[in-house]
Design an enzyme around this catalytic site. Structure first.
Site, mmCIF file in Angstrom:
data_model
loop_
_atom_site.group_PDB
_atom_site.id
_atom_site.type_symbol
_atom_site.label_atom_id
_atom_site.label_comp_id
_atom_site.label_asym_id
_atom_site.label_seq_id
_atom_site.Cartn_x
_atom_site.Cartn_y
_atom_site.Cartn_z
ATOM 1 N N HIS A 1 40.822 50.776 45.494
ATOM 2 C CA HIS A 1 40.288 50.577 46.845
ATOM 3 C C HIS A 1 39.501 51.811 47.270
ATOM 4 C CE1 HIS A 1 43.050 47.244 46.863
ATOM 5 N NE2 HIS A 1 44.085 48.057 46.755
ATOM 6 N N HIS B 1 45.304 51.133 40.010
ATOM 7 C CA HIS B 1 46.673 50.613 40.002
ATOM 8 C C HIS B 1 46.697 49.124 39.700
ATOM 9 C CE1 HIS B 1 45.209 49.909 44.147
ATOM 10 N NE2 HIS B 1 45.905 48.783 44.058
ATOM 11 N N GLU C 1 47.596 52.730 50.710
ATOM 12 C CA GLU C 1 48.713 51.796 50.822
ATOM 13 C C GLU C 1 49.978 52.363 50.184
ATOM 14 O OE1 GLU C 1 47.383 48.249 48.847
ATOM 15 O OE2 GLU C 1 47.039 49.266 46.942
ATOM 16 N N ARG D 1 37.976 44.820 41.883
ATOM 17 C CA ARG D 1 38.704 44.307 40.724
ATOM 18 C C ARG D 1 38.046 44.856 39.462
ATOM 19 N NH1 ARG D 1 37.946 39.120 41.537
ATOM 20 N NH2 ARG D 1 39.668 38.953 43.018
#
Length: 322
Positions: free
Chosen positions: A101, A176, A118, A196
């Site tokens: 991200h 990740h 996150e 992605r």
């Protein structure tokens, strides 16, 4: 304002499983539910109140009306009417894609959006379930692209076998993926931007592969290597244990068998309580009472001064705020 519950936003995915609906005690007939968005201010995916006099109203409508009273003075000044956190439950029947991200700066420039830092809290895990987080060795952007092209990128990543209670903090830019068999609670910035990178060459029911964002991800990745990407803490019963503190959220876990009083008088932020196991009753300083059980999430307004959490036997709760 009373403790607010919201209708879950259920997301069916190619990799989703069958655990979220029974975990939350829902009566939906849906297959492959990979995510339940518990609390969301993402445009076009905004949470709707499920309880009390505000039932049916969206989170943004409440922020527009109650402003600092709901989210806190400093939070409103920083984010205006955007609710800054997105809370999810994730059930991975298959591996999720390798992804990354962007940070706030890159996300603002490319998408006029917040970035996505996150964290994951592992609620349950099948035997042998794993998560991937960060590079295992120094990698150049060219080596990264080559590894995607020849389907060897997983060889470059740190992989961890997971168990209930494990925690991972994922700052924007950290490559990740969530592995098959992982059942997690996720707390993140309000952003739906995912690059992605690799999707294991799988195809959907129509024989199509999903879009990859290999080139976009190249400039978003943080190539720094760390010795250990896990978040370590010592579990304690009947006391809050801080797990993560960063500019976007502070999160603690409560593993309770006795009641506890939480003092928020000096906190200039809303508080989110995410129930992961057991059940309890929440009493606030204005005399409101709300029952909560595993799979439910409650939003406490910034104007809430104090809450008392009374477990029914035992309860495990994540507490997060800005």
């Amino acid at each position: 304002m009373y403790p607010l519950k919201f209708k879950p936003i259920l997301k069916q995915t190619i990799w989703g499983g069958d655990r979220i609906i029974p975990f939350k005690g829902l009566h939906e007939n849906l297959q492959n539910v990979g995510e339940s968005w518990e609390l969301s201010g993402v445009p076009d995916h905004e949470s709707e109140v499920a309880n009390g006099e505000f039932a049916g109203r969206t989170l943004r409508e409440l922020i527009n009306e109650f402003r600092e009273e709901l989210v806190g003075e400093s939070v409103y000044k920083r984010f205006s009417t955007t609710f800054p956190l997105l809370i999810k439950f994730i059930d991975a029947r298959q591996d999720l894609s390798i992804q990354v991200h962007p940070n706030d700066e890159l996300a603002k420039m490319r998408h006029n959006s917040l970035g996505k830092t996150e964290m994951w809290y592992v609620m349950d895990a099948a035997e042998g379930a794993k998560l991937r987080s960060g590079f295992a060795k120094k990698v150049t952007p060219r080596e990264y692209k080559d590894s995607v092209a020849n389907s060897t990128i997983t060889d470059l990543l740190c992989e961890y076998e997971i168990h209930p209670g494990d925690v991972f903090f994922l700052p924007a830019g950290r490559i990740h993926s969530i592995g098959a068999g992982a059942f997690i609670a996720e707390i993140q910035e309000t952003s739906d931007i995912t690059y992605r990178i690799f999707d294991f060459n799988r195809k959907d029911a129509n024989g199509n592969t999903r879009e990859l964002h290999t080139e976009l991800a190249k400039d978003a990745i943080d190539y720094e290597v760390q010795d250990d990407y896990r978040t370590h803490y010592t579990p304690v019963v009947n006391e809050p244990v801080e797990l993560v503190s960063c500019p976007y959220f502070t999160t603690s876990v409560y593993d309770l068998t006795d009641e506890i009083t939480c003092d928020y008088a000096e906190l200039d932020s809303f508080v989110v309580l995410i129930c992961m196991d057991g059940k309890a009753t929440i009493f606030d300083n204005d005399g409101h009472e709300e029952h909560i059980h595993a799979g439910e999430t409650v939003l406490l307004a910034a104007s809430t001064q104090e809450v008392r959490i009374v477990p029914d036997g035992s309860v495990k709760i994540l507490e997060t705020y800005v």
